[in-house]
Design a protein around this motif. Structure first.
Motif, PDB file in Angstrom:
ATOM      1  N   ARG A 258     -23.819  15.410  20.456  1.00  0.00           N
ATOM      2  CA  ARG A 258     -22.864  14.564  21.200  1.00  0.00           C
ATOM      3  C   ARG A 258     -21.619  14.277  20.369  1.00  0.00           C
ATOM      4  NH1 ARG A 258     -27.594  11.911  22.771  1.00  0.00           N
ATOM      5  NH2 ARG A 258     -27.126  10.151  21.404  1.00  0.00           N
ATOM      6  N   ILE A 259     -21.807  14.056  19.071  1.00  0.00           N
ATOM      7  CA  ILE A 259     -20.655  13.826  18.192  1.00  0.00           C
ATOM      8  C   ILE A 259     -19.777  15.070  18.152  1.00  0.00           C
ATOM      9  CG2 ILE A 259     -19.936  13.491  15.787  1.00  0.00           C
ATOM     10  CD1 ILE A 259     -22.448  11.687  15.465  1.00  0.00           C
ATOM     11  N   GLU A 260     -20.403  16.231  17.933  1.00  0.00           N
ATOM     12  CA  GLU A 260     -19.643  17.477  17.800  1.00  0.00           C
ATOM     13  C   GLU A 260     -19.008  17.928  19.110  1.00  0.00           C
ATOM     14  OE1 GLU A 260     -21.957  20.499  15.868  1.00  0.00           O
ATOM     15  OE2 GLU A 260     -22.084  19.364  14.007  1.00  0.00           O
ATOM     16  N   ASN A 261     -19.570  17.525  20.227  1.00  0.00           N
ATOM     17  CA  ASN A 261     -18.987  17.876  21.523  1.00  0.00           C
ATOM     18  C   ASN A 261     -17.891  16.907  21.938  1.00  0.00           C
ATOM     19  OD1 ASN A 261     -20.606  20.115  21.928  1.00  0.00           O
ATOM     20  ND2 ASN A 261     -22.234  18.920  22.878  1.00  0.00           N
ATOM     21  N   GLY A 262     -17.697  15.856  21.144  1.00  0.00           N
ATOM     22  CA  GLY A 262     -16.672  14.869  21.479  1.00  0.00           C
ATOM     23  C   GLY A 262     -17.100  13.921  22.573  1.00  0.00           C
ATOM     24  N   ASN A 263     -18.410  13.880  22.861  1.00  0.00           N
ATOM     25  CA  ASN A 263     -18.912  12.995  23.920  1.00  0.00           C
ATOM     26  C   ASN A 263     -19.143  11.575  23.444  1.00  0.00           C
ATOM     27  OD1 ASN A 263     -18.909  15.096  25.763  1.00  0.00           O
ATOM     28  ND2 ASN A 263     -20.992  15.686  25.270  1.00  0.00           N
ATOM     29  N   VAL A 264     -19.147  11.392  22.129  1.00  0.00           N
ATOM     30  CA  VAL A 264     -19.342  10.061  21.573  1.00  0.00           C
ATOM     31  C   VAL A 264     -18.400   9.907  20.383  1.00  0.00           C
ATOM     32  CG1 VAL A 264     -21.202  10.676  19.965  1.00  0.00           C
ATOM     33  CG2 VAL A 264     -21.099   8.391  20.867  1.00  0.00           C
ATOM     34  N   ASN A 265     -17.864   8.727  20.237  1.00  0.00           N
ATOM     35  CA  ASN A 265     -16.985   8.435  19.115  1.00  0.00           C
ATOM     36  C   ASN A 265     -17.852   7.803  18.029  1.00  0.00           C
ATOM     37  OD1 ASN A 265     -14.680   8.237  17.643  1.00  0.00           O
ATOM     38  ND2 ASN A 265     -13.783   6.582  18.839  1.00  0.00           N
ATOM     39  N   PRO A 266     -18.152   8.540  16.947  1.00  0.00           N
ATOM     40  CA  PRO A 266     -19.066   7.994  15.947  1.00  0.00           C
ATOM     41  C   PRO A 266     -18.459   6.793  15.225  1.00  0.00           C
ATOM     42  CG  PRO A 266     -18.059  10.005  15.130  1.00  0.00           C
ATOM     43  CD  PRO A 266     -17.626   9.846  16.563  1.00  0.00           C
ATOM     44  N   SER A 267     -19.323   5.880  14.845  1.00  0.00           N
ATOM     45  CA  SER A 267     -18.866   4.709  14.099  1.00  0.00           C
ATOM     46  C   SER A 267     -18.462   5.133  12.692  1.00  0.00           C
ATOM     47  CB  SER A 267     -19.984   3.672  14.012  1.00  0.00           C
ATOM     48  OG  SER A 267     -21.047   4.162  13.201  1.00  0.00           O
ATOM     49  N   PHE A 268     -17.715   4.258  12.032  1.00  0.00           N
ATOM     50  CA  PHE A 268     -17.333   4.517  10.649  1.00  0.00           C
ATOM     51  C   PHE A 268     -18.590   4.674   9.801  1.00  0.00           C
ATOM     52  CE2 PHE A 268     -16.421   3.091   6.350  1.00  0.00           C
ATOM     53  CZ  PHE A 268     -15.383   3.940   6.009  1.00  0.00           C
ATOM     54  N   LYS A 269     -19.597   3.851  10.073  1.00  0.00           N
ATOM     55  CA  LYS A 269     -20.854   3.905   9.328  1.00  0.00           C
ATOM     56  C   LYS A 269     -21.503   5.281   9.462  1.00  0.00           C
ATOM     57  CE  LYS A 269     -25.396   1.818   8.968  1.00  0.00           C
ATOM     58  NZ  LYS A 269     -26.376   0.931   9.549  1.00  0.00           N
ATOM     59  N   THR A 270     -21.529   5.838  10.665  1.00  0.00           N
ATOM     60  CA  THR A 270     -22.124   7.155  10.879  1.00  0.00           C
ATOM     61  C   THR A 270     -21.336   8.234  10.158  1.00  0.00           C
ATOM     62  OG1 THR A 270     -23.046   6.481  13.011  1.00  0.00           O
ATOM     63  CG2 THR A 270     -22.783   8.854  12.633  1.00  0.00           C
ATOM     64  N   ILE A 271     -20.024   8.167  10.223  1.00  0.00           N
ATOM     65  CA  ILE A 271     -19.190   9.157   9.527  1.00  0.00           C
ATOM     66  C   ILE A 271     -19.425   9.061   8.021  1.00  0.00           C
ATOM     67  CG2 ILE A 271     -16.821   9.866   9.025  1.00  0.00           C
ATOM     68  CD1 ILE A 271     -16.105   8.829  11.866  1.00  0.00           C
ATOM     69  N   GLU A 272     -19.526   7.836   7.520  1.00  0.00           N
ATOM     70  CA  GLU A 272     -19.782   7.628   6.100  1.00  0.00           C
ATOM     71  C   GLU A 272     -21.155   8.174   5.700  1.00  0.00           C
ATOM     72  OE1 GLU A 272     -18.874   4.049   3.036  1.00  0.00           O
ATOM     73  OE2 GLU A 272     -20.027   3.513   4.829  1.00  0.00           O
ATOM     74  N   GLU A 273     -22.158   7.980   6.546  1.00  0.00           N
ATOM     75  CA  GLU A 273     -23.501   8.511   6.281  1.00  0.00           C
ATOM     76  C   GLU A 273     -23.482  10.033   6.206  1.00  0.00           C
ATOM     77  OE1 GLU A 273     -26.276   7.115   9.204  1.00  0.00           O
ATOM     78  OE2 GLU A 273     -25.966   5.029   8.671  1.00  0.00           O
ATOM     79  N   ILE A 274     -22.763  10.661   7.128  1.00  0.00           N
ATOM     80  CA  ILE A 274     -22.657  12.123   7.128  1.00  0.00           C
ATOM     81  C   ILE A 274     -22.032  12.592   5.825  1.00  0.00           C
ATOM     82  CG2 ILE A 274     -21.505  14.098   8.215  1.00  0.00           C
ATOM     83  CD1 ILE A 274     -21.877  12.574  10.921  1.00  0.00           C
ATOM     84  N   ALA A 275     -20.932  11.973   5.440  1.00  0.00           N
ATOM     85  CA  ALA A 275     -20.260  12.354   4.192  1.00  0.00           C
ATOM     86  C   ALA A 275     -21.202  12.200   3.002  1.00  0.00           C
ATOM     87  CB  ALA A 275     -19.005  11.504   3.992  1.00  0.00           C
ATOM     88  N   ASN A 276     -21.881  11.068   2.914  1.00  0.00           N
ATOM     89  CA  ASN A 276     -22.774  10.808   1.785  1.00  0.00           C
ATOM     90  C   ASN A 276     -23.928  11.797   1.731  1.00  0.00           C
ATOM     91  OD1 ASN A 276     -21.250   8.634   0.885  1.00  0.00           O
ATOM     92  ND2 ASN A 276     -22.459   7.124   2.000  1.00  0.00           N
ATOM     93  N   LYS A 277     -24.539  12.078   2.871  1.00  0.00           N
ATOM     94  CA  LYS A 277     -25.678  12.999   2.904  1.00  0.00           C
ATOM     95  C   LYS A 277     -25.271  14.421   2.551  1.00  0.00           C
ATOM     96  CE  LYS A 277     -28.877  10.104   4.053  1.00  0.00           C
ATOM     97  NZ  LYS A 277     -30.010   9.775   3.210  1.00  0.00           N
ATOM     98  N   LEU A 278     -23.985  14.742   2.730  1.00  0.00           N
ATOM     99  CA  LEU A 278     -23.496  16.083   2.397  1.00  0.00           C
ATOM    100  C   LEU A 278     -22.788  16.095   1.044  1.00  0.00           C
ATOM    101  CD1 LEU A 278     -22.263  17.277   5.894  1.00  0.00           C
ATOM    102  CD2 LEU A 278     -24.430  17.764   4.751  1.00  0.00           C
TER     103      LEU A 278
END
Length: 73
Positions: free
Chosen positions: A44-64
């Protein structure tokens, strides 16, 4: 105009997350597992169907192993 800008921003985030995931050689499922989230959330995030929260974006960055930078242009 404002609605179009918001939609473009959401799509830009979606593209950046997808590109980062692909550069890291991960499937949506693998990224989701790292985050402890369902694969459908990543889709859903990658399809643009949901606007991820800053927290989610930060989690993605940290996990990668990436640093999140925010710029105003």
């Amino acid at each position: 105009k404002q609605a179009v800008q918001k939609e473009n921003q959401k799509l830009d985030i979606a593209i950046k997350i997808r590109d980062l995931r692909e550069r890291e050689g991960l499937s949506q499922r693998e990224l989701a597992e790292r985050l402890g989230k369902p694969q459908s959330t990543i889709a859903r995030i990658e399809n643009g169907n949901v606007n991820p929260s800053f927290k989610t974006i930060e989690e993605i960055a940290n996990k990668l192993g990436k640093h999140l930078q925010i710029r105003f242009v």
